[in-house]
Scaffold this active site. Structure first.
Site, PDB file in Angstrom:
ATOM      1  N   MET A  30       4.723   4.608   3.752  1.00 27.70           N
ATOM      2  CA  MET A  30       3.975   5.715   3.795  1.00 27.70           C
ATOM      3  C   MET A  30       3.081   5.845   5.222  1.00 27.70           C
ATOM      4  O   MET A  30       2.084   6.179   5.244  1.00 27.70           O
ATOM      5  CB  MET A  30       2.975   5.844   2.590  1.00 27.70           C
ATOM      6  N   GLY A  31       3.318   4.919   6.023  1.00 24.64           N
ATOM      7  CA  GLY A  31       2.642   4.557   7.320  1.00 24.64           C
ATOM      8  C   GLY A  31       1.554   3.712   6.997  1.00 24.64           C
ATOM      9  O   GLY A  31       1.460   3.057   5.921  1.00 24.64           O
ATOM     10  N   LEU A  33       0.664   1.260   8.770  1.00 24.78           N
ATOM     11  CA  LEU A  33       1.601  -0.078   8.802  1.00 24.78           C
ATOM     12  C   LEU A  33       0.781  -1.497   9.078  1.00 24.78           C
ATOM     13  O   LEU A  33       0.178  -1.270  10.007  1.00 24.78           O
ATOM     14  CB  LEU A  33       2.718   0.195   9.796  1.00 24.78           C
ATOM     15  N   GLY A  36       2.802  -6.507   6.351  1.00 28.88           N
ATOM     16  CA  GLY A  36       3.547  -6.627   5.119  1.00 28.88           C
ATOM     17  C   GLY A  36       4.761  -5.697   5.354  1.00 28.88           C
ATOM     18  O   GLY A  36       6.081  -6.195   5.121  1.00 28.88           O
ATOM     19  N   HIS A  37       4.375  -4.418   5.964  1.00 27.50           N
ATOM     20  CA  HIS A  37       5.829  -3.539   6.402  1.00 27.50           C
ATOM     21  C   HIS A  37       6.360  -4.261   7.386  1.00 27.50           C
ATOM     22  O   HIS A  37       7.696  -4.103   7.462  1.00 27.50           O
ATOM     23  CB  HIS A  37       4.999  -2.118   6.738  1.00 27.50           C
ATOM     24  N   SER A 186      -2.394  -1.213   2.670  1.00 35.44           N
ATOM     25  CA  SER A 186      -3.202   0.056   3.582  1.00 35.44           C
ATOM     26  C   SER A 186      -4.519   0.267   2.948  1.00 35.44           C
ATOM     27  O   SER A 186      -5.407   0.792   3.715  1.00 35.44           O
ATOM     28  CB  SER A 186      -2.271   1.184   3.528  1.00 35.44           C
ATOM     29  N   ARG A 187      -4.499  -0.249   1.541  1.00 34.46           N
ATOM     30  CA  ARG A 187      -6.148   0.188   1.217  1.00 34.46           C
ATOM     31  C   ARG A 187      -7.184  -0.573   1.408  1.00 34.46           C
ATOM     32  O   ARG A 187      -8.280  -0.627   1.078  1.00 34.46           O
ATOM     33  CB  ARG A 187      -5.891   0.126  -0.208  1.00 34.46           C
TER      34      ARG A 187
HETATM   35  P1  AMP Z   1       3.711   1.767   1.257  1.00 36.20           P
HETATM   36  O1  AMP Z   1       3.665   2.354   2.873  1.00 36.20           O
HETATM   37  O2  AMP Z   1       2.612   1.413   0.925  1.00 36.20           O
HETATM   38  O3  AMP Z   1       4.458   2.715   0.340  1.00 36.20           O
HETATM   39  O4  AMP Z   1       4.799   0.470   1.261  1.00 36.20           O
HETATM   40  C1  AMP Z   1       6.031   0.612   1.909  1.00 36.20           C
HETATM   41  C2  AMP Z   1       6.725  -0.659   1.310  1.00 36.20           C
HETATM   42  O5  AMP Z   1       6.150  -1.574   2.207  1.00 36.20           O
HETATM   43  C3  AMP Z   1       6.936  -0.981   0.090  1.00 36.20           C
HETATM   44  O6  AMP Z   1       8.403  -1.337  -0.134  1.00 36.20           O
HETATM   45  C4  AMP Z   1       5.800  -1.789  -0.337  1.00 36.20           C
HETATM   46  O7  AMP Z   1       6.155  -2.686  -1.328  1.00 36.20           O
HETATM   47  C5  AMP Z   1       5.761  -2.623   1.150  1.00 36.20           C
HETATM   48  N1  AMP Z   1       4.682  -3.373   1.241  1.00 36.20           N
HETATM   49  C6  AMP Z   1       3.534  -3.298   1.145  1.00 36.20           C
HETATM   50  N2  AMP Z   1       2.549  -3.942   1.319  1.00 36.20           N
HETATM   51  C7  AMP Z   1       3.349  -5.102   1.336  1.00 36.20           C
HETATM   52  C8  AMP Z   1       3.045  -6.688   1.445  1.00 36.20           C
HETATM   53  N3  AMP Z   1       1.544  -7.038   1.338  1.00 36.20           N
HETATM   54  N4  AMP Z   1       4.295  -7.492   1.519  1.00 36.20           N
HETATM   55  C9  AMP Z   1       5.204  -7.201   1.382  1.00 36.20           C
HETATM   56  N5  AMP Z   1       5.863  -5.800   1.464  1.00 36.20           N
HETATM   57  C10 AMP Z   1       4.628  -4.733   1.192  1.00 36.20           C
END
Ligand code: AMP
Length: 285
Positions: A30-31, A33, A36-37, A186-187
């Site tokens: 969801m951007g 980034l 983690g992403h 992201s939060r």
């Molecule tokens: P989101 O943009 O929050 O929907 O996350 C996109 C992807 O990144 C999802 O598969 C999340 O599980 C992964 N993700 C988010 N934060 C982390 C993190 N700290 N470590 C590993 N993967 C992450």
């Protein structure tokens, strides 16, 4: 930089890659980034010939409109972070194209989506399974990368691909953390400095529960230890803390047939909701 905003051109490009014998890795996001992403993209680039990253803040998975409005949108820096990590192409559709007037068909998950996040955020996983199906149908990847940070999302999507015979391999990637243990999210940028300094209690509490389980204590005792630690921080409001089987998501004291228990929590600091989890391998315990 290759950026597609239209499902037809995205699919056409992906098919040309597949026809050329390339293995396509896909990282839906969801951007906003962060590292983690970037780790998901890096692993995808290591394992695949081409990596598509989608950036789409999906309205149907937010049950509170305000949370959707507040979600950070940082497209320019996202493109840089993802390219640096190894992204080959981007899919950045807009909401009117994803959910046009008259859209009415959803993918409805089952039991796996009921507890924890599903209980606190009604409709959330239906939005996730629907958008992920749409993205899979457009990008047609061979492998899709998901973070263990969103453990229940990973379980729901793994189950969906199995139940619906979707020919995409789901590849979990371990959670990336700050030095003090806080899971990257992201939060996190919305935490006040004080809350940011307190938030590592979440991972400390989960780790304490894991230690208790490995030492042979009951699930109830382990969860109490974790909850007491989180409750010791006045600003931390625990929404749930559960121990479940890693595959079925049944309560771990009822069934942990997979041999792995996941202790997962959602906690609030002010108006910021954070989630995290740890996996506990019980086979040797
Ligand atoms: P989101 O943009 O929050 O929907 O996350 C996109 C992807 O990144 C999802 O598969 C999340 O599980 C992964 N993700 C988010 N934060 C982390 C993190 N700290 N470590 C590993 N993967 C992450």
């Amino acid at each position: 930089m290759l950026i597609f905003d239209n499902p037809d051109t995205m699919r056409q490009w992906s098919r040309s890659q597949s026809t050329a014998g390339k293995k396509i890795g896909f990282v839906p996001t969801m951007g906003a980034l962060h590292r983690g992403h970037a780790e998901l993209i890096r692993v995808a680039a290591e394992e695949c010939d081409t990596v598509v990253v989608s950036i789409f803040v999906n309205p149907t998975q937010f049950n509170v409109a305000e949370d959707f409005d507040k979600y950070p949108r940082t497209l320019d820096s996202d493109l840089t972070v993802a390219t640096d990590a190894g992204a080959t192409a981007f899919y950045v559709p807009d909401a009117s194209r994803m959910y046009p007037e008259g859209f009415e068909t959803y993918v409805v998950p089952g039991h796996t989506a009921d507890p924890m996040e599903g209980a606190g955020r009604p409709g959330h996983f239906r939005g996730v399974t629907t958008i992920v199906t749409k993205l899979f149908n457009t990008v047609e990847p061979h492998v899709a990368y998901f973070g263990e940070k969103d453990f229940q999302q990973l379980a729901v999507i793994t189950k969906m691909t199995k139940d619906l015979d979707i020919g995409v391999r789901i590849r979990p990637v371990p959670t990336v953390r700050e030095h003090d243990g806080l899971a990257l999210s992201s939060r996190n940028v919305r935490l006040t400095p004080e809350h940011r300094s307190q938030a590592p209690i979440i991972h400390q509490a989960l780790s304490a529960a894991a230690e208790q389980l490995l030492a042979g204590r009951s699930v109830g005792d382990a969860l109490n230890v974790a909850r007491n630690l989180m409750d010791s921080i006045a600003a931390c409001r625990v929404e749930y803390i559960d121990a479940v089987d890693s595959l079925t998501l049944d309560p771990a004291d009822v069934n942990h047939e997979s041999g792995t228990i996941v202790v997962a929590t959602a906690a609030w600091f002010g108006d910021v909701r954070l989630i995290d989890n740890v996996r506990v391998d019980m086979t040797g315990a």
